[in-house]
Design a protein around this motif. Sequence first.
Motif, short mmCIF file in Angstrom:
data_model
loop_
_atom_site.label_atom_id
_atom_site.label_comp_id
_atom_site.label_asym_id
_atom_site.label_seq_id
_atom_site.Cartn_x
_atom_site.Cartn_y
_atom_site.Cartn_z
N UNK A 130 -18.28 -0.66 7.49
CA UNK A 130 -18.42 -2.07 8.13
C UNK A 130 -16.83 -2.63 8.37
N UNK A 131 -15.91 -1.99 7.97
CA UNK A 131 -14.47 -2.41 8.08
C UNK A 131 -14.13 -3.77 7.41
N UNK A 132 -14.93 -4.03 6.62
CA UNK A 132 -14.56 -5.45 5.87
C UNK A 132 -13.08 -5.29 4.87
N UNK A 133 -12.88 -4.00 4.31
CA UNK A 133 -12.08 -4.06 3.42
C UNK A 133 -10.80 -3.47 4.38
N UNK A 134 -9.63 -4.28 4.10
CA UNK A 134 -8.47 -3.74 5.11
C UNK A 134 -7.94 -2.18 4.57
N UNK A 135 -7.06 -1.50 5.09
CA UNK A 135 -6.67 -0.23 4.70
C UNK A 135 -6.02 -0.55 3.57
N UNK A 136 -5.14 -1.52 3.29
CA UNK A 136 -4.44 -1.50 2.03
C UNK A 136 -5.23 -1.68 0.85
N UNK A 137 -6.23 -2.67 1.05
CA UNK A 137 -7.25 -2.89 0.04
C UNK A 137 -7.93 -1.83 -0.23
N UNK A 138 -8.31 -0.88 0.81
CA UNK A 138 -8.93 0.50 0.51
C UNK A 138 -8.28 1.23 -0.24
N UNK A 139 -6.86 1.20 -0.04
CA UNK A 139 -6.07 2.34 -0.82
C UNK A 139 -5.72 1.91 -2.24
N UNK A 140 -5.90 0.73 -2.43
CA UNK A 140 -5.51 0.06 -3.65
C UNK A 140 -6.58 0.43 -4.91
N UNK A 194 0.93 -0.91 -0.08
CA UNK A 194 -0.02 -0.03 -0.07
C UNK A 194 0.66 1.31 -0.09
N UNK A 195 1.96 1.30 0.66
CA UNK A 195 2.79 2.44 1.04
C UNK A 195 3.52 2.63 -0.56
N UNK A 196 3.98 1.57 -1.02
CA UNK A 196 4.60 1.57 -2.25
C UNK A 196 3.81 2.14 -3.59
N UNK A 197 2.37 1.85 -3.43
CA UNK A 197 1.39 2.27 -4.27
C UNK A 197 1.06 3.71 -4.23
N UNK A 198 1.27 4.24 -2.89
CA UNK A 198 1.21 5.76 -2.69
C UNK A 198 2.30 6.25 -3.29
N UNK A 199 3.36 5.88 -3.06
CA UNK A 199 4.73 6.59 -3.65
C UNK A 199 4.75 6.74 -5.31
#
Length: 260
Positions: free
Chosen positions: A212-222, A32-37
């Motif tokens: 609901x919090x079903x998606x992880x933070x990484x999945x949300x960022x993607x 997720x961090x690499x994707x943000x970069x």
Amino acid sequence: MSAVQQLTMLVGEGAKLDVHGCKTVDMASSFGKALLEFIFIVMAAITLLVGINAGKSKAAGKVLYPATFVCGVAAIAYFAMASGGGWVIAPDCRQLFVARYLDWVITVPLILIDLGLVAGVSRWDILNLTLSAVLMVGSGAFGALTVGNVKWVWWFFGMCWFLHIIFALGKSWAESAKVRGGDSGAVYSKLAGLTVIVWFCYPIIWVFAEGFGNFSVTFEVSPLALSCVDESVECNSLSRPSASCFCSCCFRYTDVYRNI
């Protein structure tokens, strides 16, 4: 929570992970961090390219300068997130990227200003939707920072403003673009259609991520980041004087300033 405790909720790497009594916190992964970069690099490059085109003529600058600021603000927000800043720990023990909401509260009104210029609507109509956008983004941010039933009340408020914006884009603004004549109707139709399609993804992601919090933070960022790339790579002919490209997170258009 006292004022002192709230101040300890620093934005970024300094944030205390034990706030709200959280034993574990859902954080963005290395992917997720690499994707943000990567998105930061893309948006920074687009900011430069669109800005160069904006200075080629007054007609181009009329729509491309707002687009340049859209890309520039997005680049700053992604840099903040990619560099480990721009986030807090939400009450539901998730990493919440507040930089994203600060980005949207600036860029969504700018996007609507550009669409309004293409459609030829009045300044009041543009002001109406830009203020609605601020309320929409603000509602989503407050909802993400709360838990329980109040969270969904905020989501409902945000959806009311969201649907107001979508209805105006699809009806009154579309009619104004058609009345304007020339290619404005066709250009606006493509822009508004893409806008509506992409924007409908955001409340859905919010429901399953911050909601609901079903998606992880990484999945949300993607999907949010990839949607940005998807539309950005479609921006073409930036170097041609006869074309312009409005690239923001999830928007594209070419040959717009001919119709302004």
